[in-house]
Motif scaffolding. Structure first.
Motif, PDB file in Angstrom:
ATOM      1  N   UNK A   5       0.855  -1.191   0.000  1.00  0.00           N
ATOM      2  CA  UNK A   5       0.000   0.000   0.000  1.00  0.00           C
ATOM      3  C   UNK A   5       0.888   1.238   0.000  1.00  0.00           C
ATOM      4  N   UNK A   6       0.796   2.062  -1.031  1.00  0.00           N
ATOM      5  CA  UNK A   6       1.665   3.251  -1.094  1.00  0.00           C
ATOM      6  C   UNK A   6       1.392   4.207   0.068  1.00  0.00           C
ATOM      7  N   UNK A   7       2.450   4.699   0.691  1.00  0.00           N
ATOM      8  CA  UNK A   7       2.351   5.728   1.725  1.00  0.00           C
ATOM      9  C   UNK A   7       2.764   7.050   1.079  1.00  0.00           C
ATOM     10  N   UNK A   8       1.806   7.720   0.504  1.00  0.00           N
ATOM     11  CA  UNK A   8       2.096   8.896  -0.320  1.00  0.00           C
ATOM     12  C   UNK A   8       2.349  10.137   0.540  1.00  0.00           C
ATOM     13  N   UNK A   9       3.268  10.967   0.033  1.00  0.00           N
ATOM     14  CA  UNK A   9       3.573  12.238   0.672  1.00  0.00           C
ATOM     15  C   UNK A   9       4.182  13.166  -0.378  1.00  0.00           C
ATOM     16  N   UNK A  10       4.091  14.467  -0.189  1.00  0.00           N
ATOM     17  CA  UNK A  10       4.688  15.405  -1.161  1.00  0.00           C
ATOM     18  C   UNK A  10       6.215  15.476  -1.001  1.00  0.00           C
ATOM     19  N   UNK A  11       6.930  15.500  -2.116  1.00  0.00           N
ATOM     20  CA  UNK A  11       8.388  15.648  -2.075  1.00  0.00           C
ATOM     21  C   UNK A  11       8.861  16.143  -3.442  1.00  0.00           C
ATOM     22  N   UNK A  12      10.139  16.608  -3.463  1.00  0.00           N
ATOM     23  CA  UNK A  12      10.747  17.094  -4.700  1.00  0.00           C
ATOM     24  C   UNK A  12      11.434  15.941  -5.403  1.00  0.00           C
ATOM     25  N   UNK A  13      10.914  15.577  -6.576  1.00  0.00           N
ATOM     26  CA  UNK A  13      11.440  14.411  -7.266  1.00  0.00           C
ATOM     27  C   UNK A  13      12.827  14.665  -7.847  1.00  0.00           C
ATOM     28  N   UNK A  14      13.165  15.944  -8.125  1.00  0.00           N
ATOM     29  CA  UNK A  14      14.507  16.223  -8.652  1.00  0.00           C
ATOM     30  C   UNK A  14      15.579  15.950  -7.598  1.00  0.00           C
ATOM     31  N   UNK A  15      15.274  16.180  -6.326  1.00  0.00           N
ATOM     32  CA  UNK A  15      16.231  15.875  -5.258  1.00  0.00           C
ATOM     33  C   UNK A  15      16.420  14.368  -5.122  1.00  0.00           C
ATOM     34  N   UNK A  16      15.291  13.612  -5.212  1.00  0.00           N
ATOM     35  CA  UNK A  16      15.385  12.154  -5.122  1.00  0.00           C
ATOM     36  C   UNK A  16      16.195  11.602  -6.288  1.00  0.00           C
ATOM     37  N   UNK A  17      15.941  12.096  -7.501  1.00  0.00           N
ATOM     38  CA  UNK A  17      16.667  11.620  -8.681  1.00  0.00           C
ATOM     39  C   UNK A  17      18.160  11.955  -8.577  1.00  0.00           C
ATOM     40  N   UNK A  18      18.488  13.133  -8.040  1.00  0.00           N
ATOM     41  CA  UNK A  18      19.892  13.523  -7.892  1.00  0.00           C
ATOM     42  C   UNK A  18      20.623  12.607  -6.925  1.00  0.00           C
TER      43      UNK A  18
END
Length: 490
Positions: A338-351
């Protein structure tokens, strides 16, 4: 044996149909007898009234039954007796102006009433046409009787009435006996006619109904015996049409389930074979080097031992990755994630993820680059699952990108979120194979793109993105690399 059972069931159905029709017709017959009885009684009453309704008028007109306010028995009794001889059912009474019985001529003297209701007599006299009312029966109080009445005038003044009961008690007894006999005979005739009609109608109905049922039963038997293409022709009406449609839909569902079970079983066999092969390879390498070290432990130099241990460690890591992939996919397939969704910056995760792959890229001289549009919106997703999507796509890109190639991760803003693209300069994917690369354990293995890994990495990516209500696409040509893209909701 089966034919005998069907015959027994068919006979039971026939007898049930025949019994129902018999019961219905017998009930209708009894209702008919009751109605006939009622109408025969009404007919008798009306006929008697019409035939003998003028008796009282004739007696009052052609005789002088009352003289000086009193009954003239000398004159009237002989005439009345003559009338009763001609019609024994008639009972004649003389009434005064108050309705009291002053004289009577009846077969016996069992007269119990001494007075007749004059209101009914006057209503009878006032009725010229139609059904006339029933009056009092002096011999049987409380039982209405058909009667005839006429006023008697003396010197122009009303001096009394002639009241004649048209159906005597003896006549009623005779008619009751005849009616009882008639009812018994009529009931017997109706019963046997109903039985014969029910038998004939039962046979006809049985064959009309069971003919369609037999055809349906034959199709069901064929389906039961393995002919899964057997279907009932959809030309029936009413309830049989519902049965036909229901069976055909059920047969389609069963056949579809058979196909799914067959496909699942085939996939299971292929998965076991492929997993066994992929797990066996690192295990064989580990066992081989460990056995070599055990046998030649005195002969091996420190450098060789270190090299052997490095190979064993690499195989163990590969084995651990394979097991972890299987475990992850099994949980996704069983809908346990079950996904535990939350807002985040995907460019930081990709970096951050690309940073962890830089050493691997440097070893193979692969250019690893992140191209992100400035000021990207936050996305709403499960961080851990999104990280797994990036890792699987990058691992897939590293498998098929030759040394000296390049891998790019491109992030751009979309109306609904952020578009992610992972592009490589690998061998590419033929158009006819692009539809299958996201299937479980589907791999491309040819001379250009040799088989590498278990082939469920992209299947895991697809499952995770489905949990986020989005999909993944691929654009590729043989020899020109591949680009995988998807949109993460903002």
């Amino acid at each position: 044996m089966m034919t005998k059972r069907r015959s027994i069931k068919g006979n039971r159905l026939f007898w049930k149909i025949a019994a129902v029709f018999t019961g219905v017709l017998v009930v209708l017959g009894l209702v008919f007898v009751l109605i006939a009885s009622k109408f025969s009684t009404s007919y008798y009453t009306t006929a008697h009234q019409e035939l003998y309704g003028d008796i009282a008028k004739h007696l009052a007109t052609f005789t002088q039954p009352i003289r000086n306010g009193k009954p003239d028995t000398t004159v009237t009794h002989d005439i009345i007796h003559s009338t009763m001889v001609a019609n024994p059912s008639v009972e004649v009474y003389l009434l005064d102006t108050a309705g009291n019985i002053t004289d009577f001529v009846v077969p016996d003297t069992t007269v119990q009433l001494r007075r007749v209701d004059l209101a009914i007599v006057k209503a009878w006299l006032a009725t010229k046409e139609g059904e006339r009312p029933m009056g009092d029966n002096p011999k049987v109080p409380g039982e209405p009787a058909i009667f005839s009445a006429a006023p008697v005038y003396e010197n122009g003044r009303l001096s009394g009435y002639v009241y004649a009961v048209l159906a005597s008690e003896k006549q009623r007894q005779v008619l009751a006996a005849l009616n009882s006999h008639l009812y018994i005979r009529l009931s017997a005739y109706i019963f046997f006619v109903a039985l014969a009609v029910a038998f004939i109608v039962g046979i006809i109905t049985f064959f009309l109904i069971t003919d369609s049922i037999r055809k349906i039963a034959n199709v069901v038997q064929r389906f039961k015996e393995g002919d899964y293409s057997a279907r009932i022709p959809e030309n029936a009406k009413g309830d049989l049409a519902t049965l036909t449609t229901t069976f055909n839909e059920m047969a389609d569902v069963i056949v579809s389930n058979f196909d799914k079970i067959t496909a699942t079983d085939k996939f299971r066999q292929e998965l076991i074979a492929n997993v066994s092969h992929d797990l066996r390879t690192p295990l064989s390498i580990m066992l081989g080097y460990i056995e070599t070290m055990m046998i030649k432990k005195e002969e091996l130099s420190g450098t060789d031992k270190e090299r052997y241990l490095s190979v064993v460690h690499g195989s163990a890591q590969k084995l651990s990755g394979l097991v972890e992939q299987l475990f992850q996919y099994a949980k996704l397939e069983a809908n346990l994630v079950t996904p535990e969704k939350e807002p985040f910056l995907i460019n930081e995760l990709a970096s951050d993820i690309l940073m962890s792959y830089q050493l691997k890229a440097a070893d193979r001289a692969i250019l690893l680059h992140l191209d992100a549009t400035p000021r990207l919106p936050r996305v709403f997703a499960d961080i851990a699952l999104t990280e797994r999507v990036f890792q699987n796509l990058l691992d897939n890109a590293f498998k098929f990108t030759p040394d000296g190639g390049s891998i790019r991760v491109i992030l751009s803003a979309e109306k609904t979120g952020v578009k992610v693209q992972v592009a490589d300069t690998g061998a590419g994917i033929a158009p006819e194979e692009q539809a299958y690369i996201f299937e479980r354990y589907k791999q491309l293995h040819n001379e250009v793109s040799p088989k590498k890994g278990m082939g469920i990495g992209l299947a895991i990516v697809k499952k995770i993105l489905e949990l986020h209500h989005t999909s993944i696409d691929v654009i590729s040509e043989p020899g020109k690399g591949a680009t995988f893209s998807f949109v993460i909701p903002a």
